[in-house]
Motif scaffolding. Sequence first.
Motif, mmCIF file in Angstrom:
data_model
loop_
_atom_site.group_PDB
_atom_site.id
_atom_site.type_symbol
_atom_site.label_atom_id
_atom_site.label_comp_id
_atom_site.label_asym_id
_atom_site.label_seq_id
_atom_site.Cartn_x
_atom_site.Cartn_y
_atom_site.Cartn_z
ATOM 1 N N ASP A 550 4.427 1.136 -0.903
ATOM 2 C CA ASP A 550 4.191 -0.225 -0.389
ATOM 3 C C ASP A 550 4.245 -0.207 1.129
ATOM 4 O O ASP A 550 5.213 0.323 1.709
ATOM 5 N N PRO A 551 3.220 -0.754 1.801
ATOM 6 C CA PRO A 551 3.192 -0.732 3.271
ATOM 7 C C PRO A 551 4.389 -1.418 3.915
ATOM 8 O O PRO A 551 4.716 -1.129 5.077
ATOM 9 N N LYS A 552 5.065 -2.300 3.160
ATOM 10 C CA LYS A 552 6.187 -3.041 3.739
ATOM 11 C C LYS A 552 7.511 -2.285 3.570
ATOM 12 O O LYS A 552 8.538 -2.728 4.103
ATOM 13 N N GLY A 553 7.508 -1.193 2.815
ATOM 14 C CA GLY A 553 8.738 -0.440 2.595
ATOM 15 C C GLY A 553 9.099 0.449 3.777
ATOM 16 O O GLY A 553 8.443 0.459 4.823
ATOM 17 N N THR A 554 10.198 1.221 3.592
ATOM 18 C CA THR A 554 10.672 2.119 4.654
ATOM 19 C C THR A 554 9.872 3.424 4.605
ATOM 20 O O THR A 554 9.733 4.046 3.531
ATOM 21 N N ASN A 555 9.383 3.839 5.781
ATOM 22 C CA ASN A 555 8.556 5.059 5.893
ATOM 23 C C ASN A 555 7.445 5.095 4.830
ATOM 24 O O ASN A 555 7.360 6.036 4.018
ATOM 25 N N PRO A 556 6.599 4.122 4.780
ATOM 26 C CA PRO A 556 5.567 4.048 3.733
ATOM 27 C C PRO A 556 4.439 5.053 3.976
ATOM 28 O O PRO A 556 4.160 5.465 5.110
ATOM 29 N N ASN A 557 3.776 5.431 2.872
ATOM 30 C CA ASN A 557 2.613 6.320 2.958
ATOM 31 C C ASN A 557 1.603 5.849 1.907
ATOM 32 O O ASN A 557 1.330 6.550 0.920
ATOM 33 N N PRO A 558 1.064 4.636 2.085
ATOM 34 C CA PRO A 558 0.164 4.070 1.072
ATOM 35 C C PRO A 558 -1.121 4.881 0.904
ATOM 36 O O PRO A 558 -1.704 4.893 -0.174
ATOM 37 N N ASN A 559 -1.562 5.549 1.974
ATOM 38 C CA ASN A 559 -2.806 6.318 1.854
ATOM 39 C C ASN A 559 -2.655 7.485 0.887
ATOM 40 O O ASN A 559 -3.560 7.797 0.112
ATOM 41 N N LEU A 560 -1.476 8.129 0.946
ATOM 42 C CA LEU A 560 -1.240 9.247 0.034
ATOM 43 C C LEU A 560 -1.218 8.750 -1.420
ATOM 44 O O LEU A 560 -1.780 9.382 -2.323
ATOM 45 N N CYS A 561 -0.543 7.580 -1.627
ATOM 46 C CA CYS A 561 -0.477 7.007 -2.975
ATOM 47 C C CYS A 561 -1.879 6.683 -3.478
ATOM 48 O O CYS A 561 -2.200 6.897 -4.663
#
Length: 598
Positions: A550-561
């Motif tokens: 989730d983009p709003k989380g800590t150290n997010p990586n939405p692109n990898l997901c």
Amino acid sequence: MPIKCSNCSKEYPDQAIFCGTCGIKLNKSLRFSETNQQDKASPNTKPDVKKQSDNKKFTKFTTLAVITGLTTLLSIILASTLPFKVGSTAAGNPDNIHIPHLASIITWITGFCFLIALATIRIKENQKMLSILTLLTIFVLGSCFGNCLIVNGKDGSYQRYAQEKENSKPVSDNKTKEKENSKPVSDNKTKEKENSKPVSDNKTKEIPKTIALIISQIISDKKINSQKFLLQSYEEKTWGSTALGCPKNGMMYAQVETDGYSLTVSNDGKTEKYHSDKSGNYINCTEIKESNLKSDFETGMGFLINQNYDKAIESFKKYIESNPDDINGYIKISEAYHESDQQNEAFKYINKALEITPSNQNAIALKNNIQVKRLSNQINQEKIKNRYLEIGTQHFRERNFQKAIESIKKHIELNPNDIHGYMTIAVAFQELGNYEEAFKNFNLALNIDPDFIPAYLEKGLTYYEIEEYDEAIKTFHKILELEPKNTVAIGLIEKIKNQQKEFSDTSPSLAKHLTNIGAIMYGAYWCPYCSQQKNLFGTDFIHINYVECDPKGTNPNPNLCKSKNITAYPTWEINGKMHQGVHSIEQLTTLSGYTNKQ
């Protein structure tokens, strides 16, 4: 020897019998010489008859003259000082009394009587009296003529012309007086007292011309006795439409401001309201309101007969609002509510009817019917409530949880405070794996009764089932706060702690092994199942390779997901394969090929 008349002293021959001047019979015994000698001898022994007669006549005429003069003077004073007339302000009223006319009549009658007396009394021999009476006659005639001039000046053509000219002035020339008259009655008790006189006693100049015309028109149109028609008060108004403040049911009116008056009158002892414009058009507001009341009631009866109960209730409400003391309105609106099966409202209105007339048999009979219907409805409602609960329970036993939830929700709509309904729904969601809805219904049950131990127990077991042990322990501790010796809560807490100890001995080696082989856990900060997965590792989760999607989380990586096509949380990537959902320690050990378990 000549004979001497005893009256006029004229001498006649001895043969004469009557006096040629006085006409009286001569006394032959009285000879001239004897009479002369007797007069000379005793002048005071015999009175002068002629002189006495003249004195009496003069006294009578003097008295008559004085009375005539005083009467004439009084008539002139009356004609000059008293008001023009006393009576109604209405034009052409035959009851008007003209004071100067009475004075004229008195003067003319007195003068006429005096002239008759003057013509019939013989006063030829008394020139002094004749002169006085002649002067008095001239005075009387002159007074009568002067009186006529005064009367003509007050009631003649000139006065009428002046009055008509004054009355022909526009109403706008009298605005100050109209404003004064338009004050509220309570602010000016003197005005109210004046305005409360019979219309026939009011002067035209005291009220606006329009109101005077309206009053005259009302008296004429309704053939009212003017002495019994009293103007109590009036005030200027600006009406919002041509209805003049009293719209009649079923009529359409132009919505324009209209200046006019509000009149309060007493018609033969009955108070009435009239509204008007300034053109003289008027309406009887009292009659219109009575007509509207009758119309509302009759309209309501029509709707009631045709079983259009909503419209009937609306009409009867209007009737009651304007006529709150009429028992019939309350009875009929209660009947409409009763027939439309709104028994609580029907009961409320029938009680109001009985407050007005407690002994009314129609109201008593209707109240009994309403009470019977209410009791029947309550019994039916209880049956309906129990029916939904029975159906839902049967579905639950058959493990048809979705239908069980639907039926018990209907039960809760009828019984919003039934804690057992919420508990059944929560457990049904738990069986379906919808833990979020399960926890929601557990909390709704606890909102009704915060000390309900079964709700805490089921909630804790649900946390235990999804392996959220910390939340489970907290929930079971709530039970111990309410019931410190609850053996079920104590046993569950000990079991969870033993499991956590067993996992803590294994999880560090497994967590490091997962990291060494490149295993990745994909999740989101808000995901409860992700939290459940993390709790299985405890503090050793720091060794796990975790990716926040989730983009709003800590150290997010939405692109990898996104590139890994992650669609559910949590998702494990182990040895190049994707595994969705929460996995136990044993499952992760098998999937990762960990063989050094102690």
